[in-house]
Design an enzyme around this catalytic site. Sequence first.
Site, PDB file in Angstrom:
ATOM      1  N   SER B 200       0.833  -1.196   0.000  1.00  0.00           N
ATOM      2  CA  SER B 200       0.000   0.000   0.000  1.00  0.00           C
ATOM      3  C   SER B 200       0.867   1.246   0.000  1.00  0.00           C
ATOM      4  O   SER B 200       1.978   1.236   0.530  1.00  0.00           O
ATOM      5  CB  SER B 200      -0.880  -0.044   1.249  1.00  0.00           C
ATOM      6  OG  SER B 200      -1.411   1.220   1.501  1.00  0.00           O
ATOM      7  N   ALA B 201       0.368   2.325  -0.589  1.00  0.00           N
ATOM      8  CA  ALA B 201       1.152   3.557  -0.682  1.00  0.00           C
ATOM      9  C   ALA B 201       0.856   4.546   0.441  1.00  0.00           C
ATOM     10  O   ALA B 201       1.739   5.239   0.918  1.00  0.00           O
ATOM     11  CB  ALA B 201       0.882   4.237  -2.024  1.00  0.00           C
ATOM     12  N   HIS B 202      -0.403   4.581   0.881  1.00  0.00           N
ATOM     13  CA  HIS B 202      -0.790   5.676   1.783  1.00  0.00           C
ATOM     14  C   HIS B 202      -0.227   5.509   3.199  1.00  0.00           C
ATOM     15  O   HIS B 202      -0.279   6.441   3.985  1.00  0.00           O
ATOM     16  CB  HIS B 202      -2.318   5.815   1.840  1.00  0.00           C
ATOM     17  CG  HIS B 202      -2.985   4.787   2.688  1.00  0.00           C
ATOM     18  ND1 HIS B 202      -3.400   5.054   3.968  1.00  0.00           N
ATOM     19  CD2 HIS B 202      -3.259   3.500   2.452  1.00  0.00           C
ATOM     20  CE1 HIS B 202      -3.927   3.944   4.477  1.00  0.00           C
ATOM     21  NE2 HIS B 202      -3.858   2.998   3.573  1.00  0.00           N
ATOM     22  N   CYS B 323     -15.810   1.018  22.362  1.00  0.00           N
ATOM     23  CA  CYS B 323     -16.545   2.274  22.240  1.00  0.00           C
ATOM     24  C   CYS B 323     -16.081   3.088  21.040  1.00  0.00           C
ATOM     25  O   CYS B 323     -16.755   3.996  20.598  1.00  0.00           O
ATOM     26  CB  CYS B 323     -16.350   3.122  23.492  1.00  0.00           C
ATOM     27  SG  CYS B 323     -16.890   2.290  24.969  1.00  0.00           S
TER      28      CYS B 323
END
Lengths: 211, 384
Positions: B200-202, B323
Amino acid sequence: MGMPYSEKVIEYFKNPKNVGKIEDADGKAKEGSPACGDMVQVYIKVDKETQTITDIKFESYGCASNIATGSIITEMAKGKTIEEAKQITWQDAADELGGLPPVKAHCSVLAIDGLRAAIQNYEEKHGLLKDQKPTTVEIVEDRLKRVMNPMTGLDVIKTDLIHDISVEDGVVTIYVDLDEDHQFANAIKEDIKEKIEPLWDVQRVEVHFGE
Amino acid sequence: MQGKRVYMDNAASTRMDEKVLEAMEPYLFEKYSVATSEFGHSMGIEAKEGLEEARKSIAKRLGAAPGEMIFTSGSAESSNLAIKGVMEANKGHLIVSDIEDFAVLHTARTLEKAGYEVSYLPVDEEGFVDPDELVDTIRDDTVLVSIQHANQEIGTIQDISALAGICDEAEVLFHTDATHTFTRVPLDVEKIPVDLVTLSAHTIHGPKGIGALYVREGTPLKKQMEGGFQEFDMRGGLENIPGAVGFSKAVELVAEDENRRLKELRDMIIDRVQEEIPDTTLNGSREQRLPQNANITFHYVEGESITLHLDMRGIAVSTGSACFSRSLEASHVIMGIGGDHERAHGSVRFSLGRFNTEEEVNYVVDNIKEVVKRLREISPLGKE
């Protein structure tokens, strides 16, 4: 999209009122939710003559809604009689807080449960409790009104999520109108179990999903 | 510190590097054409060259050949393609670990529903898969094993070499999700017999919406996204060339000393918290840990309360508390390492990136110290 909480929720979260213990409390109770993981402890002092709550404190091991609701209900209950305080609902607290996100309903309902349980503890200690009745479908249904549907913020009875309930030989079976893969299926299941399992004559709670 | 903002949720996504944008810009405004074959127009050929250069350089970082690299829209798509693609091409038994990212875990569940048999491997208290247990779980009809390189929440790095070796020996295909390790932790497909790798790049200061799947040559794979014949006929749809070029630049920008620096910052967080805040537990392994990840449980307090207080002080981190999650369920990773709801409830993940500084680390630790102290004063737990 801004912050999901109202200014008042944030204010009570940042500076909660009536935090702490009451060492010589007349009633106290701990309510916990394995589904959310939150826990709340409520302490009350009651005037025996007038049955009025003269002091109330709480402690919270919970998220923002839990802390804010715990704080607001202590303010709401103080000065009320125990009968009046029992009538405080989650909706009253939410309204007082300027609204709560639906998905957070179950975290804040816990604070209400804590208050009711503390009153019940006081009543038990002072012989004010009526006889224990055997669990019926009606009692189960009543309890389920405190299980919240995270999609709407209303309870699972009001939102028609409960398809069927049966009570037989200490086994409570509840059919939920939701796919078992639904995003909230597990959370709702744990919440249901947590509310029904403590009933004195219930041995097992089974929750089934399916539309 | 009014107006101060400190971002330590880099495992979720990172700020794109300006140099990445610079590299992408020509492919948005000048060489914006669709990639064509060598018989197409010159603008198309120009675009194609950019795409292939990017492919080559990303492949090189992994020790792969350019033809083994398929661009996708990101790690979720890569893992979907890897797992569904292999299983549908081969049919049989699938093995995944209990603490995979949802892209892997939910894909496995979907396949299970469709009639495939799936085994879920438990992990130990630090998050490691036991290689012996993998050996015992592999069956004659096992087709694919998918075990992440490192965990997204607790940062534990698996002994990928041992796990891939076992699969190689058993002649079972091996996929690893390297979303959080690519360029940060060495992985060379020439040395380690992995067959498919999700990238992945991000997560490394590249653009969002671009990722890749490494597919070792000869691996049978069924195409999942129908369209044209793009990406070696393995993924239809117009190529995201600016994204690919940005991805390649992002890869190029990660240097070894950056990883060393992140490791130092990570250790500062862990050491200071452990020295200065009582009743904490480090989640994941101390040694085999992502350089950019610290995950700590602060007992007796709840994670959403911590993150909200920190947010009001300009700090972004995340928590494994129910939560906080979209499904109101506690982190499956913390539960998977034998933690209970309580452990997940107060867990906080600090994930670092290129733009974090030592000053920021100190600001965050100073603040979390105060916040945890305040919340513990309200809590019924942890007091005598």
